[in-house]
Design an enzyme around this catalytic site. Structure first.
Site, PDB file in Angstrom:
ATOM      1  CE  LYS A 285       7.491  26.554  15.519  1.00  0.00           C
ATOM      2  NZ  LYS A 285       6.880  27.647  14.603  1.00  0.00           N
ATOM      3  NE  ARG A 359      12.065  36.033   9.842  1.00  0.00           N
ATOM      4  CZ  ARG A 359      10.831  36.433   9.757  1.00  0.00           C
ATOM      5  NH1 ARG A 359      10.452  37.594   9.531  1.00  0.00           N
ATOM      6  NH2 ARG A 359       9.769  35.355   9.592  1.00  0.00           N
TER       7      ARG A 359
HETATM    8  N1  BES Z   1       9.974  26.850  10.885  1.00  0.00           N
HETATM    9  C1  BES Z   1       8.923  28.016  11.373  1.00  0.00           C
HETATM   10  C2  BES Z   1       8.050  28.005   9.879  1.00  0.00           C
HETATM   11  C3  BES Z   1       7.087  27.066   9.576  1.00  0.00           C
HETATM   12  C4  BES Z   1       5.955  26.919   9.855  1.00  0.00           C
HETATM   13  C5  BES Z   1       7.693  25.778   8.600  1.00  0.00           C
HETATM   14  C6  BES Z   1       5.155  25.978   9.389  1.00  0.00           C
HETATM   15  C7  BES Z   1       7.010  24.771   8.359  1.00  0.00           C
HETATM   16  C8  BES Z   1       5.663  24.800   8.601  1.00  0.00           C
HETATM   17  C9  BES Z   1       9.725  29.073  11.442  1.00  0.00           C
HETATM   18  O1  BES Z   1      10.798  29.144  12.006  1.00  0.00           O
HETATM   19  C10 BES Z   1       8.765  30.231  11.963  1.00  0.00           C
HETATM   20  O2  BES Z   1       8.257  29.741  13.337  1.00  0.00           O
HETATM   21  N2  BES Z   1       8.078  31.193  11.500  1.00  0.00           N
HETATM   22  C11 BES Z   1       7.036  32.165  12.187  1.00  0.00           C
HETATM   23  C12 BES Z   1       7.500  33.421  11.886  1.00  0.00           C
HETATM   24  C13 BES Z   1       6.669  34.221  12.501  1.00  0.00           C
HETATM   25  C14 BES Z   1       6.900  34.308  14.090  1.00  0.00           C
HETATM   26  C15 BES Z   1       7.101  35.604  11.970  1.00  0.00           C
HETATM   27  C16 BES Z   1       5.906  31.535  11.573  1.00  0.00           C
HETATM   28  O3  BES Z   1       5.871  31.277  10.169  1.00  0.00           O
HETATM   29  O4  BES Z   1       4.758  31.497  12.241  1.00  0.00           O
HETATM   30 MN    MN Z   2      10.450  29.481  14.199  1.00  0.00          MN
END
Ligand code: BES
Ligand code: MN
Ligand code: ZN
Length: 510
Positions: A285, A359
């Site tokens: 990230k 997931r």
């Molecule tokens: N934990 C994150 C989702 C999230 C984002 C929670 C912002 C709270 C605030 C999750 O694991 C994630 O990183 N999701 C990705 C999925 C993508 C790579 C398909 C996302 O939402 O960007």
């Molecule tokens: Mn994530």
């Protein structure tokens, strides 16, 4: 609860008239555009004059969450009165009432009150029971006073309100108010506990820490608990969970709890995403706001909070709780984008993006939960940024495979004020997550990101009635903008699920 800073609030109930409470500070709701109303309609003459004068000189109309402080300057009787606007009488809801109490409580604390008196006569509102009313008021009060200051050294400035007196008109209502107040306190303390777990950093709240908290709750509530280690998960074949845990030096924990408040009934399974820190893994990230990813275990924290409430309230329900807990880290041992793993269910998954880790561990948690043959499975997860885009911070994303369960949760959401909004899980979306070289891939592109995540989970629940709650947008507020939900972790889902489980146990009785 080791990590829970139990609220020190002591709740007492008295019968009588609020305006006669000697030396006290009272917080009272006030409907917009009405004249002196409820308990203050019959206020003694000494206070009436002062009250009317202050109301008109300060332009207090009772609009929602407007507040005013009245000091009657007299030797006896009520000494301070905070009125909080309830808005229009025909727009009042449980949640508005809770918010108004929260607003009143923070105002009282700001002027140094140690003790607060609340009026629990529901006739003033026109509906509801003394018991329900008391619960709502206590929730608004305790929830609004949340603060995490245990990591700060030195003197803590704000001294909290320590006592609360609920006032009911008649003696025979005292025990109802006591019950409602006690229930509100148990629930609010659980929400504080959840907020602490989410606000505390990931070097404190590790998977082992969550397992310890789970053990404490299980011991206090006579529940069974099993914590699977990395080696156990390997033996069982939890390839999806283990893929997420591969990069971290912190031991992952797969926590399973069972509470049997009733016999001869199939369980309800609660599954909470428990990523103690989500760096994204090799699909790293950006560093901006990455610190917030300490709350990626909100789902699991909420499930723990619910378990503590149902055992403290001795709800007649059978619940299995599952928390797949791990950090998601990049390292020399971390899973690579494109790797293929075999999930507990036997399905193969191509991990195209290591940041779509929730997931993966939920896939194994759902498959594991299904082995209990539950009558329903409910998962909570900070799963997708896409859900935040779709619904913002005002609704939990709701998906599932059975209409009855979906609508039962939606009602519990309306009742608790923790609202949910449905998204479709049509098969039409499946093409987006169909694997190139494996059965599934873990990302489905930008379009409908919350839905494709939900549809991915659906592949692991079989025929069992199931709902998925995406709490990414609702479990954290970057700024305080709600009287009883301060900045940071919200603790969302506890009140919702306790309501759902309570409704469920009542439906069974009928
Ligand atoms: N934990 C994150 C989702 C999230 C984002 C929670 C912002 C709270 C605030 C999750 O694991 C994630 O990183 N999701 C990705 C999925 C993508 C790579 C398909 C996302 O939402 O960007
Ligand atoms: Mn994530
Ligand atoms: Zn995550």
């Amino acid at each position: 609860m080791r990590g829970a800073e139990k609220s020190q609030m002591d709740i007492k109930v008295k019968s009588g008239s609020i305006t006669k409470m000697d030396g006290e500070l009272a917080v009272l709701g006030f409907f917009e555009g009405e004249r002196l109303q409820g308990p203050i309609a019959s206020i003694d003459r000494g206070m009436r004059g002062k009250l009317k004068k202050t109301l008109s000189s300060e332009n207090f109309t009772g609009s929602f969450l407007q507040t005013i402080l009245i000091r009657p300057d007299r030797p006896k009787g009520l000494q301070r009165l905070i009125l909080v606007g309830l808005g229009k009488r025909n727009e009042i809801t449980e949640d508005r009432l809770r918010q108004a109490m929260g607003k009143g409580a923070t105002s009282a604390q700001a002027i140094g009150a140690k003790r607060i008196v609340l009026d629990c006569n529901p006739h003033f509102i026109g509906k509801g029971t003394v018991r329900a009313f008391s619960q709502i008021l206590v929730e608004g009060l305790i929830l609004s006073l949340y603060k995490l200051d245990r990591l700060k050294t030195g003197n803590k400035k704000e001294k909290p309100i320590e006592d609360c007196v609920l006032v009911v008109p008649e003696n025979k209502q005292v025990s109802q108010a006591e019950k409602g107040g006690a229930q509100g306190k148990v629930i609010s303390e659980a929400v504080h506990f959840v907020r602490d777990l989410c606000n505390l950093p990931s070097n404190i709240v590790t998977p082992s820490y969550l397992a310890q908290e789970a053990k404490t709750i299980a011991d206090e509530g006579r529940m069974q608990i099993t914590v699977l280690e990395r080696s156990d998960a390997e033996k069982l074949g939890m390839g999806a969970f283990l893929a997420v845990a591969r990069g971290t030096a912190e031991d992952p924990k797969f926590i399973v709890m069972e509470y049997k408040g009733i016999t001869g009934e199939k369980p309800i399974a609660l599954i909470g995403k428990s990523v103690t820190f989500d760096t994204g893994g090799i699909s790293l990230k950006p560093s901006e706001r990455m610190d917030q990813m300490k709350y990626d275990m909100s789902g699991g924290a909420t499930v723990l909070g619910v378990m503590s409430v149902i055992s403290r309230l001795k709800l007649p329900v059978h619940v299995v709780a599952i928390l797949p807990a791990t950090d998601n880290m990049p390292s020399g041992t971390a899973v690579h984008p494109g790797d293929v793993v075999t999930a507990l269910s036997g399905k193969t998954i191509e991990i195209d993006n290591t940041d779509a880790e929730g997931r993966l561990l939920l896939a194994d948690a759902l498959a594991y939960a299904a082995r209990y043959n539950p009558k329903a499975m409910i998962d909570l997860a900070t799963l997708t940024g896409a859900c935040v885009v779709a619904l913002g911070q005002h609704a939990i994303g709701l998906m599932g495979n059975q209409d009855t369960l979906i609508s039962e949760l939606q009602s519990a959401g309306e009742e608790s004020g923790e609202r949910l909004w449905p998204l479709p899980l049509w098969d039409d979306y499946f093409n987006q997550i169909k694997g190139e070289v494996a059965d599934l891939k873990n990302v489905g592109g930008r379009a409908a990101g919350a839905i494709t995540a939900g549809l991915f989970l659906k592949q692991f629940v079989g025929e069992i009635p199931w709902v998925h709650l995406d709490i990414a947008g609702t479990s954290w507020y970057s700024d305080a903008r709600h009287p009883y939900i301060p900045k940071g972790a919200t603790g969302i889902g506890v009140r919702l699920l306790v309501r759902y489980l309570t409704n469920h146990s009542k439906r069974k009785k009928r």
